[in-house]
Scaffold this motif. Sequence first.
Motif, short mmCIF file in Angstrom:
data_model
loop_
_atom_site.label_atom_id
_atom_site.label_comp_id
_atom_site.label_asym_id
_atom_site.label_seq_id
_atom_site.Cartn_x
_atom_site.Cartn_y
_atom_site.Cartn_z
N GLY A 10 0.82 -1.20 0.00
CA GLY A 10 0.00 0.00 0.00
C GLY A 10 0.85 1.25 0.00
N LEU A 11 0.25 2.34 0.41
CA LEU A 11 0.95 3.62 0.46
C LEU A 11 1.52 3.84 1.85
CD1 LEU A 11 1.62 6.35 -0.89
CD2 LEU A 11 -0.60 7.18 -0.07
N VAL A 12 2.82 4.13 1.91
CA VAL A 12 3.50 4.36 3.18
C VAL A 12 4.28 5.67 3.08
CG1 VAL A 12 5.05 3.37 4.91
CG2 VAL A 12 3.83 1.86 3.34
N GLN A 13 4.26 6.43 4.14
CA GLN A 13 5.01 7.68 4.16
C GLN A 13 6.50 7.43 4.38
OE1 GLN A 13 3.35 10.47 6.95
NE2 GLN A 13 1.76 11.09 5.51
N PRO A 14 7.35 8.25 3.79
CA PRO A 14 8.79 8.11 4.05
C PRO A 14 9.08 8.13 5.54
CG PRO A 14 8.39 9.66 2.27
CD PRO A 14 7.05 9.34 2.84
N GLY A 15 9.96 7.22 5.94
CA GLY A 15 10.28 7.10 7.36
C GLY A 15 9.38 6.15 8.11
N GLY A 16 8.33 5.72 7.48
CA GLY A 16 7.38 4.82 8.13
C GLY A 16 7.82 3.37 8.05
N SER A 17 6.90 2.49 8.46
CA SER A 17 7.19 1.06 8.48
C SER A 17 6.08 0.29 7.76
CB SER A 17 7.28 0.55 9.93
OG SER A 17 8.33 1.18 10.61
N LEU A 18 6.42 -0.90 7.34
CA LEU A 18 5.43 -1.79 6.74
C LEU A 18 5.77 -3.23 7.07
CD1 LEU A 18 6.69 -3.30 3.98
CD2 LEU A 18 6.61 -0.99 3.11
N ILE A 19 4.76 -4.05 7.02
CA ILE A 19 4.95 -5.49 7.18
C ILE A 19 4.23 -6.19 6.04
CG2 ILE A 19 4.56 -7.51 8.64
CD1 ILE A 19 4.59 -5.71 11.06
N LEU A 20 4.99 -6.92 5.27
CA LEU A 20 4.42 -7.72 4.19
C LEU A 20 4.30 -9.17 4.66
CD1 LEU A 20 6.48 -6.39 1.15
CD2 LEU A 20 4.29 -5.57 2.02
N SER A 21 3.24 -9.82 4.23
CA SER A 21 3.03 -11.22 4.55
C SER A 21 2.87 -12.02 3.26
CB SER A 21 1.77 -11.39 5.40
OG SER A 21 1.84 -10.66 6.60
N CYS A 22 3.28 -13.26 3.33
CA CYS A 22 3.11 -14.18 2.18
C CYS A 22 2.62 -15.50 2.73
CB CYS A 22 4.42 -14.34 1.44
SG CYS A 22 4.39 -15.59 0.15
N ALA A 23 1.37 -15.82 2.44
CA ALA A 23 0.76 -17.06 2.89
C ALA A 23 0.94 -18.13 1.81
CB ALA A 23 -0.71 -16.84 3.19
N ALA A 24 1.49 -19.26 2.20
CA ALA A 24 1.81 -20.32 1.26
C ALA A 24 0.94 -21.55 1.48
CB ALA A 24 3.28 -20.72 1.40
N SER A 25 0.70 -22.26 0.40
CA SER A 25 -0.03 -23.52 0.49
C SER A 25 0.32 -24.40 -0.71
CB SER A 25 -1.54 -23.27 0.54
OG SER A 25 -1.98 -22.61 -0.63
N GLY A 26 0.11 -25.70 -0.54
CA GLY A 26 0.31 -26.62 -1.65
C GLY A 26 1.70 -27.24 -1.76
#
Length: 116
Positions: A10-26
């Motif tokens: 998504g949109l994040v401001q400079p200096g901010g933080s983010l967490i990405l997730s990747c759900a796996a199956s199969g």
Amino acid sequence: QVQLVESGGGLVQPGGSLILSCAASGFSFSRYIMSWHRQAPGRERQLVAYITSAGATNYADSVKGRSTISRDNGKNTVYLQMNSVKPEDTAVYYCKAFDGRANAYWGQGTQVTVSS
């Protein structure tokens, strides 16, 4: 059927933080090397970080010191936390699973935009 589904972009401001997730199956998630890659417009896809089945990690110089890759084998999920994000972190982020031999799978990607 193998699936890798990324979320958290998504949109994040400079200096901010983010967490990405990747759900796996199969597939046998715990046995695979999991990695995050990113591709900015007009540029080649590049490795951001990876984590082995044993939990060893490695990071690209561009994110080292402000990123953490982790995995939860009970949830078949890999995460990427990025702090102090910069406009140059803007890219589509992809999750990849690799068994160290011939099998590799990619997610569909999630857009991260760093802008004020």
